[in-house]
Motif scaffolding. Structure first.
Motif, PDB file in Angstrom:
ATOM      1  N   PRO A 132     -26.829 -15.664  -5.956  1.00 54.15           N
ATOM      2  CA  PRO A 132     -28.182 -15.967  -6.412  1.00 54.15           C
ATOM      3  C   PRO A 132     -28.659 -17.297  -5.830  1.00 54.15           C
ATOM      4  N   LYS A 133     -29.936 -17.535  -6.023  1.00 53.12           N
ATOM      5  CA  LYS A 133     -30.535 -18.744  -5.476  1.00 53.12           C
ATOM      6  C   LYS A 133     -29.841 -20.009  -6.010  1.00 53.12           C
ATOM      7  N   THR A 134     -29.512 -19.983  -7.286  1.00 52.27           N
ATOM      8  CA  THR A 134     -28.893 -21.168  -7.883  1.00 52.27           C
ATOM      9  C   THR A 134     -27.611 -21.552  -7.144  1.00 52.27           C
ATOM     10  N   TYR A 148     -26.929 -21.131  -3.947  1.00 50.02           N
ATOM     11  CA  TYR A 148     -27.242 -21.851  -2.709  1.00 50.02           C
ATOM     12  C   TYR A 148     -27.779 -23.243  -2.986  1.00 50.02           C
ATOM     13  N   LEU A 149     -28.596 -23.343  -4.042  1.00 50.25           N
ATOM     14  CA  LEU A 149     -29.139 -24.661  -4.387  1.00 50.25           C
ATOM     15  C   LEU A 149     -28.015 -25.623  -4.745  1.00 50.25           C
ATOM     16  N   TRP A 150     -27.065 -25.107  -5.480  1.00 53.55           N
ATOM     17  CA  TRP A 150     -25.913 -25.923  -5.883  1.00 53.55           C
ATOM     18  C   TRP A 150     -25.148 -26.412  -4.653  1.00 53.55           C
ATOM     19  N   LEU A 151     -24.880 -25.478  -3.719  1.00 56.53           N
ATOM     20  CA  LEU A 151     -24.170 -25.877  -2.500  1.00 56.53           C
ATOM     21  C   LEU A 151     -24.967 -26.925  -1.735  1.00 56.53           C
ATOM     22  N   LEU A 152     -26.272 -26.709  -1.677  1.00 53.19           N
ATOM     23  CA  LEU A 152     -27.126 -27.644  -0.956  1.00 53.19           C
ATOM     24  C   LEU A 152     -27.064 -29.027  -1.604  1.00 53.19           C
ATOM     25  N   PHE A 153     -27.124 -29.020  -2.942  1.00 56.04           N
ATOM     26  CA  PHE A 153     -27.056 -30.276  -3.681  1.00 56.04           C
ATOM     27  C   PHE A 153     -25.753 -31.009  -3.355  1.00 56.04           C
ATOM     28  N   LEU A 154     -24.643 -30.255  -3.371  1.00 52.81           N
ATOM     29  CA  LEU A 154     -23.352 -30.890  -3.085  1.00 52.81           C
ATOM     30  C   LEU A 154     -23.322 -31.445  -1.671  1.00 52.81           C
ATOM     31  N   LEU A 155     -23.848 -30.668  -0.741  1.00 50.20           N
ATOM     32  CA  LEU A 155     -23.831 -31.125   0.649  1.00 50.20           C
ATOM     33  C   LEU A 155     -24.641 -32.413   0.801  1.00 50.20           C
ATOM     34  N   LEU A 197     -23.041 -18.758 -16.475  1.00 55.42           N
ATOM     35  CA  LEU A 197     -23.775 -18.486 -15.244  1.00 55.42           C
ATOM     36  C   LEU A 197     -23.570 -17.070 -14.742  1.00 55.42           C
ATOM     37  N   THR A 198     -22.357 -16.538 -14.916  1.00 54.94           N
ATOM     38  CA  THR A 198     -22.061 -15.257 -14.276  1.00 54.94           C
ATOM     39  C   THR A 198     -21.662 -14.170 -15.255  1.00 54.94           C
ATOM     40  N   GLY A 199     -21.355 -14.542 -16.458  1.00 55.29           N
ATOM     41  CA  GLY A 199     -20.906 -13.524 -17.412  1.00 55.29           C
ATOM     42  C   GLY A 199     -19.403 -13.285 -17.346  1.00 55.29           C
ATOM     43  N   PHE A 200     -18.690 -13.979 -16.426  1.00 55.53           N
ATOM     44  CA  PHE A 200     -17.232 -13.808 -16.371  1.00 55.53           C
ATOM     45  C   PHE A 200     -16.607 -14.346 -17.649  1.00 55.53           C
ATOM     46  N   TRP A 247     -13.879 -20.445  -6.154  1.00 58.11           N
ATOM     47  CA  TRP A 247     -14.148 -19.695  -7.386  1.00 58.11           C
ATOM     48  C   TRP A 247     -15.160 -18.571  -7.133  1.00 58.11           C
ATOM     49  N   LYS A 248     -16.115 -18.825  -6.248  1.00 58.38           N
ATOM     50  CA  LYS A 248     -17.092 -17.790  -5.917  1.00 58.38           C
ATOM     51  C   LYS A 248     -16.372 -16.564  -5.370  1.00 58.38           C
TER      52      LYS A 248
END
Ligand code: SF4
Ligand code: SF4
Lengths: 387, 257
Positions: free
Chosen positions: A9-11, A13-20, A223-226, A372-373
């Motif tokens: 989901p978009k979140t 990618y946003l999270w990865l972008l934030f970390l980068l 976030l994922t329901g896991f 984890w993804k």
């Protein structure tokens, strides 16, 4: 399995972008540190290790804590942990990566770091620490990857993995023991020169690591329901409670020896940590840690409270904060103050130092997120996901 | 090191890590041949040591003068603040001998200062903990640092119980004139640890350490294993102490009190 990283989901990618972005930003500060040296930090001639080494120490503990899932599963055939064990192993991988980076950013001459291997010094504990940490990283990568691959193919993991798993259990104890030996074998640093150091490290790791894991898994559940599984969470919480009780007990043992013996060398660092001769900022933190540790125990000991969906995360967060202050701040400051002349030199990490440390944490978070993804993707397909 | 040598060293070190028994201290300390090239005039000893006749020093300035000599000799930068670099300095009795303090010291002990420097310990923790062998012990008992091998991990600073070591937090060359005071001695790069080297570079060419030479006989230097040496004769005739003897490091610097 890498394809699992590509969709999300978009979140995500946003999270990865934030970390980068975070990594890039703190990378710039690190470049400045490379140019201007460690003068950018709050360390000094008297307090010659600081935030970097203490975070290294804390995250070795987080890495070792994966064993609290692996051991019950493989030694006691406790099936309920099977679903989340991979998350513990991958968290260990991310934690060891962070440990390595924390060492590198602490070096005055990082481009020479291979000297540790080119000129091995078998009398140095750091030599063994490097060996056990690389070994542990390799073990967890291999074990994590192979078992996940087997799960994806819906087969049993290959048989050669079992001995490696058993080895990794022993190995987990060794990494934190050896890390404690970095401190506990040094003459003249009173706060560290204690045989209980390794035991204290392990107990604090075995409560704080799983607590961090559970907190992160709760987030993932949102976030994922896991779902890590009710029973599994319950059992792991029990393990956390025991480890935390032992951890607090060990600290009280230190207090007894220090204050009943009345030997200044033993009591002064602790007195400084808590009473802060002339107001060292760390004493406020230490009292907060003590309060949070007791409060977390008050919330975790009664089963009715710790099984409460809202109370458990709060209690775990308190526990993580308390153990972090003890090991991530108090350990180093108590070891270096008073200094070798029984004087007090204040240490306060600088903004650059904190930024670089955050950058290392961001790298850890990135590694963890990707691993984890992948695990979540496999679990979703193999329907080992919820309920 | 060949394979057998390595196994032997590893075995001894592993044993010494656990036991720390005296005969194995040497293995633990990792004695290496001196990396300071000696010429035919070189002064030689089995174990170099120093004796400070503290009664013959009157004022802090007497030590400050020697510290200055050392600074110039070794291009030690003068940096203010807690990230400073020092090889030889002085402080009060309580700070130099923190475990020998007395509630009612005599006037001289209370008011005098005493010199501090690396003790060139017989059983040096700094050598034991150094992960690269950059800090090493020479066969004549000097604890030296290879500035080109040091990775700047500062484990040795945590390990030294005497606060004898300084880390170059800043580029030391920025704090030195150009050319440096002693062009014959190397300046250090940023990010490595340094400390007193008992003037190994001077001994190698037949000269006494700079502070000893400048002290007018108030600091003695010689072979501690030779009963006829200056230091040994002074020790035989006077009461002397060492810093933190209970830690088992066996310092090579003695103070006649
Ligand atoms: S005084 Fe410190 S630096 Fe010098 S040899 Fe002893 S332990 Fe090492
Ligand atoms: S800072 Fe240099 S000399 Fe000191 S322990 Fe590390 S590598 Fe050895």
């Amino acid at each position: 399995m890498l394809e699992k990283l590509l969709s999300g989901p978009k979140t995500y990618y946003l999270w990865l972008l934030f970390l980068l972005c975070l990594i890039a930003g703190s990378g710039l500060v690190y470049l400045q540190q490379l140019r201007e040296g460690l003068s950018l930090t709050g360390m000094s001639r008297d307090v010659s290790w600081g935030l970097y080494i203490s975070q290294f120490t804390y995250f070795v503990g987080v890495a070792a804590s994966a064993v609290m899932l692996v051991l019950p599963t493989y030694f006691h055939h406790y099936k309920k942990f099977r679903r989340m064990i991979i998350f513990g192993e991958f968290m260990a991988v991310a934690a060891v990566v962070m440990c390595a980076l924390f060492i590198v950013v602490d070096l005055g001459q990082p481009q020479r770091m291979l000297n540790v291997m080119l000129h091995p010094a078998p009398s140095s504990v750091m030599f063994y620490d490097m060996l056990v940490l690389t070994g542990y990283l390799a073990l967890n990568v291999v074990i994590g990857w192979t078992t996940l691959e087997a799960e994806r193919l819906e087969t049993e993991p290959p048989r050669w993995i079992k001995p490696l798993v058993y080895l990794s259990i022993l190995w987990a104890f060794s990494i934190h023991t050896v890390t404690a030996f970095l401190y506990a074998g040094i003459p003249g640093r009173h706060y560290w020169l204690t045989a209980i150091m390794a035991a204290r490290f392990l107990s604090s790791a075995f409560c704080s690591g799983p607590a961090l894991l559970l907190l992160l898994l709760f987030l993932v559940r949102r976030l994922t329901g896991f779902d890590p599984g009710r029973e599994a969470v319950k059992t792991l919480t029990t393990i956390i409670v025991y480890a935390m009780c032992v951890n607090v007990f060990f600290y009280l043992l230190e207090l007894f020896t220090a204050f009943y013996s009345g030997i200044p060398g033993h009591s002064e660092p602790i007195a400084l940590l808590f009473a802060g001769h002339g107001g060292h900022w760390v004493s406020r933190w230490m009292w907060a840690a003590a309060a949070m540790a007791l409060l977390s125990l008050a919330l975790l000991l009664p089963p009715s409270l710790r099984e409460h969906r809202a109370i458990l995360p709060a209690a775990l967060a308190l526990l993580v904060a308390a153990t972090w202050i003890d090991k991530g701040l108090g350990l180093l400051i108590g070891g270096f103050t008073p200094n070798m002349f029984e004087e007090i030199t204040l240490y306060t990490p600088t903004g650059s130092e904190i930024t670089i440390a955050l950058g290392v944490c961001a790298v850890g978070a990135l590694v963890l997120s990707l691993l984890w993804k992948m695990a979540l993707g496999v679990k979703k397909e193999s329907r080992d996901f919820a309920g | 090191m060949n394979r057998r040598g390595f196994i032997k060293a590893a075995g001894l070190s592993a044993f010494a890590l656990i036991g720390g028994a005296a005969p194995f201290d040497e293995a633990l300390a990792g004695i290496a041949p001196g990396r300071y090239g000696r010429n035919e005039k070189a002064l030689r000893a089995k174990r170099w040591g120093m004796v400070v006749k503290t009664r013959e020093f009157r004022r802090p300035e007497d030590y400050a003068f020697l510290a200055d000599v050392c600074r110039k000799e070794h291009n030690v930068p003068r940096i203010d603040g807690p990230q400073n670099v020092k090889w030889l300095w002085h402080d009060t009795f309580a700070r130099v001998f923190p475990d020998a303090v007395n509630d009612y010291p005599d006037e001289r002990t209370r008011s005098s200062v005493f010199p501090l420097l690396c003790n060139h310990c017989d059983n040096p923790p700094c050598v034991r903990v150094c992960p690269t062998g950059a800090t090493y012990k020479t066969e004549d008992g000097i604890v030296a640092i290879d500035y080109h091998r040091c990775i700047g991990c500062r484990f040795c600073m945590a390990g030294c119980p005497y606060g004898a070591r300084s880390f170059n937090f800043k580029d030391p060359r920025l704090f030195l004139p150009d050319p440096p005071p002693n062009p014959a001695f190397p300046t250090r790069m940023i990010g490595v640890v340094e400390k007193c080297n008992f003037c190994a570079e001077r001994l190698a060419v037949g000269r006494m350490p700079a502070c000893v030479e400048a002290s007018d006989g108030r600091i003695l230097f010689g072979d501690l294993e030779d009963p006829e040496s200056g230091p040994r004769r002074a020790l035989a005739a006077n009461y002397s102490i060492r810093r933190k003897p209970s830690l088992g490091t066996r310092p090579g610097v003695y103070y006649i009190i």
